[in-house]
Design a protein around this motif. Structure first.
Motif, PDB file in Angstrom:
ATOM      1  N   ALA A 109      -8.470   0.736   9.474  1.00  0.00           N
ATOM      2  CA  ALA A 109      -7.856  -0.581   9.650  1.00  0.00           C
ATOM      3  C   ALA A 109      -7.865  -1.340   8.326  1.00  0.00           C
ATOM      4  CB  ALA A 109      -8.613  -1.367  10.713  1.00  0.00           C
ATOM      5  N   PRO A 110      -6.959  -2.270   8.134  1.00  0.00           N
ATOM      6  CA  PRO A 110      -6.888  -3.004   6.852  1.00  0.00           C
ATOM      7  C   PRO A 110      -8.187  -3.683   6.455  1.00  0.00           C
ATOM      8  CG  PRO A 110      -4.902  -3.393   8.136  1.00  0.00           C
ATOM      9  CD  PRO A 110      -5.843  -2.623   9.022  1.00  0.00           C
ATOM     10  N   ARG A 111      -8.924  -4.199   7.437  1.00  0.00           N
ATOM     11  CA  ARG A 111     -10.156  -4.916   7.088  1.00  0.00           C
ATOM     12  C   ARG A 111     -11.232  -3.991   6.542  1.00  0.00           C
ATOM     13  NH1 ARG A 111     -10.217  -4.658  12.748  1.00  0.00           N
ATOM     14  NH2 ARG A 111     -11.968  -3.459  13.611  1.00  0.00           N
ATOM     15  N   ASP A 112     -11.090  -2.656   6.764  1.00  0.00           N
ATOM     16  CA  ASP A 112     -12.090  -1.692   6.319  1.00  0.00           C
ATOM     17  C   ASP A 112     -11.677  -0.958   5.053  1.00  0.00           C
ATOM     18  OD1 ASP A 112     -13.589  -2.302   8.607  1.00  0.00           O
ATOM     19  OD2 ASP A 112     -12.500  -0.802   9.793  1.00  0.00           O
ATOM     20  N   VAL A 113     -10.567  -1.340   4.452  1.00  0.00           N
ATOM     21  CA  VAL A 113     -10.030  -0.606   3.294  1.00  0.00           C
ATOM     22  C   VAL A 113     -10.175  -1.440   2.034  1.00  0.00           C
ATOM     23  CG1 VAL A 113      -7.953   0.396   2.274  1.00  0.00           C
ATOM     24  CG2 VAL A 113      -8.400   0.683   4.722  1.00  0.00           C
ATOM     25  N   PRO A 166       2.155  -2.893  -4.944  1.00  0.00           N
ATOM     26  CA  PRO A 166       2.593  -4.081  -5.685  1.00  0.00           C
ATOM     27  C   PRO A 166       4.112  -4.233  -5.624  1.00  0.00           C
ATOM     28  CG  PRO A 166       1.077  -2.742  -6.979  1.00  0.00           C
ATOM     29  CD  PRO A 166       1.454  -1.931  -5.789  1.00  0.00           C
ATOM     30  N   GLY A 167       4.581  -5.454  -5.606  1.00  0.00           N
ATOM     31  CA  GLY A 167       6.009  -5.730  -5.562  1.00  0.00           C
ATOM     32  C   GLY A 167       6.407  -6.692  -6.663  1.00  0.00           C
ATOM     33  N   LEU A 168       7.688  -6.966  -6.764  1.00  0.00           N
ATOM     34  CA  LEU A 168       8.231  -7.886  -7.753  1.00  0.00           C
ATOM     35  C   LEU A 168       8.872  -9.079  -7.049  1.00  0.00           C
ATOM     36  CD1 LEU A 168       9.954  -5.372 -10.222  1.00  0.00           C
ATOM     37  CD2 LEU A 168       7.747  -6.511 -10.516  1.00  0.00           C
ATOM     38  N   ASN A 169       8.552 -10.260  -7.507  1.00  0.00           N
ATOM     39  CA  ASN A 169       9.166 -11.475  -6.965  1.00  0.00           C
ATOM     40  C   ASN A 169      10.469 -11.760  -7.715  1.00  0.00           C
ATOM     41  OD1 ASN A 169       7.162 -12.140  -5.007  1.00  0.00           O
ATOM     42  ND2 ASN A 169       5.830 -12.857  -6.659  1.00  0.00           N
ATOM     43  N   ILE A 179       0.830  -8.809  -6.050  1.00  0.00           N
ATOM     44  CA  ILE A 179      -0.250  -7.874  -5.755  1.00  0.00           C
ATOM     45  C   ILE A 179      -0.726  -8.068  -4.316  1.00  0.00           C
ATOM     46  CG2 ILE A 179      -2.537  -7.061  -6.423  1.00  0.00           C
ATOM     47  CD1 ILE A 179      -0.426  -6.601  -8.524  1.00  0.00           C
ATOM     48  N   PRO A 180      -0.877  -6.973  -3.529  1.00  0.00           N
ATOM     49  CA  PRO A 180      -1.421  -7.113  -2.171  1.00  0.00           C
ATOM     50  C   PRO A 180      -2.839  -7.676  -2.194  1.00  0.00           C
ATOM     51  CG  PRO A 180      -0.454  -4.933  -2.493  1.00  0.00           C
ATOM     52  CD  PRO A 180      -0.523  -5.579  -3.842  1.00  0.00           C
ATOM     53  N   GLU A 181      -3.123  -8.610  -1.275  1.00  0.00           N
ATOM     54  CA  GLU A 181      -4.441  -9.227  -1.189  1.00  0.00           C
ATOM     55  C   GLU A 181      -4.949  -9.141   0.247  1.00  0.00           C
ATOM     56  OE1 GLU A 181      -4.206 -13.202  -2.555  1.00  0.00           O
ATOM     57  OE2 GLU A 181      -3.548 -12.675  -4.591  1.00  0.00           O
ATOM     58  N   GLN A 182      -6.227  -8.844   0.386  1.00  0.00           N
ATOM     59  CA  GLN A 182      -6.850  -8.754   1.708  1.00  0.00           C
ATOM     60  C   GLN A 182      -7.196 -10.152   2.198  1.00  0.00           C
ATOM     61  OE1 GLN A 182     -10.596  -6.620   1.927  1.00  0.00           O
ATOM     62  NE2 GLN A 182      -9.970  -5.650   3.845  1.00  0.00           N
ATOM     63  N   LEU A 234      -7.892 -10.079   8.655  1.00  0.00           N
ATOM     64  CA  LEU A 234      -7.858  -8.731   9.218  1.00  0.00           C
ATOM     65  C   LEU A 234      -6.713  -7.893   8.675  1.00  0.00           C
ATOM     66  CD1 LEU A 234      -8.625  -9.588  12.961  1.00  0.00           C
ATOM     67  CD2 LEU A 234     -10.246  -8.946  11.156  1.00  0.00           C
ATOM     68  N   ASN A 235      -5.975  -8.391   7.725  1.00  0.00           N
ATOM     69  CA  ASN A 235      -4.811  -7.657   7.243  1.00  0.00           C
ATOM     70  C   ASN A 235      -4.583  -7.942   5.765  1.00  0.00           C
ATOM     71  OD1 ASN A 235      -2.613  -5.994   7.275  1.00  0.00           O
ATOM     72  ND2 ASN A 235      -1.497  -7.114   8.861  1.00  0.00           N
ATOM     73  N   TYR A 236      -3.629  -7.247   5.177  1.00  0.00           N
ATOM     74  CA  TYR A 236      -3.229  -7.472   3.802  1.00  0.00           C
ATOM     75  C   TYR A 236      -1.978  -8.334   3.772  1.00  0.00           C
ATOM     76  CZ  TYR A 236      -6.472  -4.309   1.464  1.00  0.00           C
ATOM     77  OH  TYR A 236      -7.610  -3.738   0.937  1.00  0.00           O
ATOM     78  N   LYS A 237      -1.919  -9.213   2.808  1.00  0.00           N
ATOM     79  CA  LYS A 237      -0.768 -10.080   2.624  1.00  0.00           C
ATOM     80  C   LYS A 237      -0.170  -9.820   1.247  1.00  0.00           C
ATOM     81  CE  LYS A 237      -1.583 -12.138   6.541  1.00  0.00           C
ATOM     82  NZ  LYS A 237      -0.686 -11.944   7.702  1.00  0.00           N
ATOM     83  N   GLU A 238       1.039 -10.300   1.066  1.00  0.00           N
ATOM     84  CA  GLU A 238       1.768 -10.164  -0.195  1.00  0.00           C
ATOM     85  C   GLU A 238       2.067  -8.679  -0.454  1.00  0.00           C
ATOM     86  OE1 GLU A 238       2.805 -12.887  -1.354  1.00  0.00           O
ATOM     87  OE2 GLU A 238       1.490 -14.188  -0.220  1.00  0.00           O
ATOM     88  N   GLY A 239       2.636  -8.398  -1.601  1.00  0.00           N
ATOM     89  CA  GLY A 239       2.972  -7.027  -1.952  1.00  0.00           C
ATOM     90  C   GLY A 239       4.077  -6.457  -1.076  1.00  0.00           C
ATOM     91  N   ILE A 240       4.266  -5.171  -1.137  1.00  0.00           N
ATOM     92  CA  ILE A 240       5.258  -4.435  -0.351  1.00  0.00           C
ATOM     93  C   ILE A 240       4.538  -3.562   0.662  1.00  0.00           C
ATOM     94  CG2 ILE A 240       7.109  -2.719  -0.425  1.00  0.00           C
ATOM     95  CD1 ILE A 240       7.743  -3.622  -3.227  1.00  0.00           C
TER      96      ILE A 240
END
Length: 388
Positions: free
Chosen positions: A143-147, A164-167, A235-238, A241-247
């Protein structure tokens, strides 16, 4: 009149006209009977339903879509998703297939064993089973919270892979690709002109300058197209319970890409192996006699000749692999086939939607074969140059 009918050309023309006329009459009869049956059941025909609101969601879309979007936009989403899946899976399958094909013809016992095992395993297991296997593996990730993010930017979770993504705006991405495509075209043009007459050092220097300018232009397009008040790299950020941002790459898309790429690579590897084996041994012996290194013989003799030999077969394989993108419906990936199937259930316009599905795949596959056939015509050896 009798002498007129004795003419073979007249008889052949008459038979052909009669045959074509019977086919046209049969098609007209089918249309009339179908329309009569639809009218009897109170069902309307035509493509006016494309402007109606769908009312259902699509989980993955490359363009803006909502439940209030019309049917034509949902179909467009499905077509773009299938094209995106094919654009990812086919190049990966090609790279893996060429690598495995080289391994099988390398003369190294261990490499040949690994390549043979790869081909025999993935070629003989049905594609749908491989898709379900990879989908189960991806869903089984933590699960995302454990990664913890890999290298601080990559996260592999059961809800998807976060990158990672581009804005940046879509237009800037298109301009960046155009700059790279222009550099590639210029490189091909110069290869046949200026670089063919220049020394190796001069050609290498000019290539570096050309690609450097193309890369600079692509980065500049991205920077100018940056969304205001946002960082260029997302950049994805935790968070919670989940990751936000990024692709986020969904498990459905990743499973489809993995299954099609590996399954297709097994067939492409066999095609590439046959191409290498078809290159006359005298060509490589001539390279050794000229003092070329093993890499030079592979990159300048074996690979170009093998590519020319296998190109027609590869074209058929690419068309088949793109048609294999329809397996996404098994794991609810919203490709072209799944969108049409859902639209049939929702609207009841079966004949029209099946016609759109057939026309769409016919257009896409014909375009693929047409473009690659033109490439084949441009690179194939003329006459009997391969004969020794």
């Amino acid at each position: 009149m009798a002498s007129f009918l004795k003419d073979k050309r007249v008889r052949d023309t008459g038979f052909q006209v009669a045959f074509v006329s019977s086919i046209i009459a049969l098609a007209v009869a089918f249309v009339v009977v179908g329309k009569t049956n639809l009218d009897a059941q109170g069902m309307t025909s035509g493509f006016g339903f494309l402007e109606r609101t769908t009312g259902w969601r699509i989980s993955f879309s490359l363009i803006e879509y909502s439940t209030s979007s019309p049917y034509w936009k949902a179909i467009l989403v499905g077509i773009l998703n299938s094209l995106f899946l094919g654009a990812l899976a086919l190049p990966i399958a090609t790279v893996i297939g060429i690598a495995v094909g080289v391994m099988r013809t390398s003369g190294n016992g261990m490499a040949e064993l690994v390549g043979t095992c790869f081909v025999e395993v993935f070629r003989n297991v049905p594609l749908i089973l491989q898709l379900l296997f990879w989908y189960t593996v991806l869903l089984g990730l933590p699960a995302p919270r454990d990664v913890e993010p890999l290298l601080g930017v990559f996260a592999f979770t059961g809800r998807g892979i976060y990158l990672p993504g581009l804005n940046v705006t879509g237009g800037s991405v298109v301009l960046a690709f155009c700059a790279l495509a222009a550099a590639f075209g210029a490189a091909l043009w110069l290869r046949n002109g200026r670089w063919s007459q220049a020394t190796v050092a001069q050609a290498r220097k000019e290539r570096l300058v050309l690609w450097g300018l193309a890369g600079l232009a692509a980065v500049l397009c991205m920077w100018l197209g940056r969304i205001p008040d946002t960082p260029l790299v997302n950049i994805p950020e935790q968070r919670g319970l989940n990751y936000k941002e990024g692709i986020r790459v969904s498990p459905e898309l990743m499973a489809c890409v993995t299954a099609i790429a590996i399954y297709g690579a097994a067939y492409i590897a066999e095609i590439v192996r046959a191409g290498f084996n078809a290159v006359p041994r005298g060509q490589t012996e001539a390279g050794h006699a000229l003092g070329l290194t093993s890499w030079q013989i592979f990159s300048r003799i074996r690979m170009p000749l093998a590519l020319r030999i296998v190109m027609p077969t590869l074209i058929n394989q690419y068309v088949w692999l793109f048609k294999a993108t329809t397996i996404g419906i098994a794991i609810s990936f919203t490709d072209f086939f799944m969108v049409i199937s859902t639209a049939i259930n929702q609207s009841g316009q079966t004949l029209e939607l099946i016609a759109i599905l057939m026309g769409g795949f016919l257009t896409i596959n014909y375009t693929i074969s047409f473009v690659l056939n033109r490439v084949n015509d441009a690179i194939k050896l003329k006459g009997t140059q391969l004969r020794i």
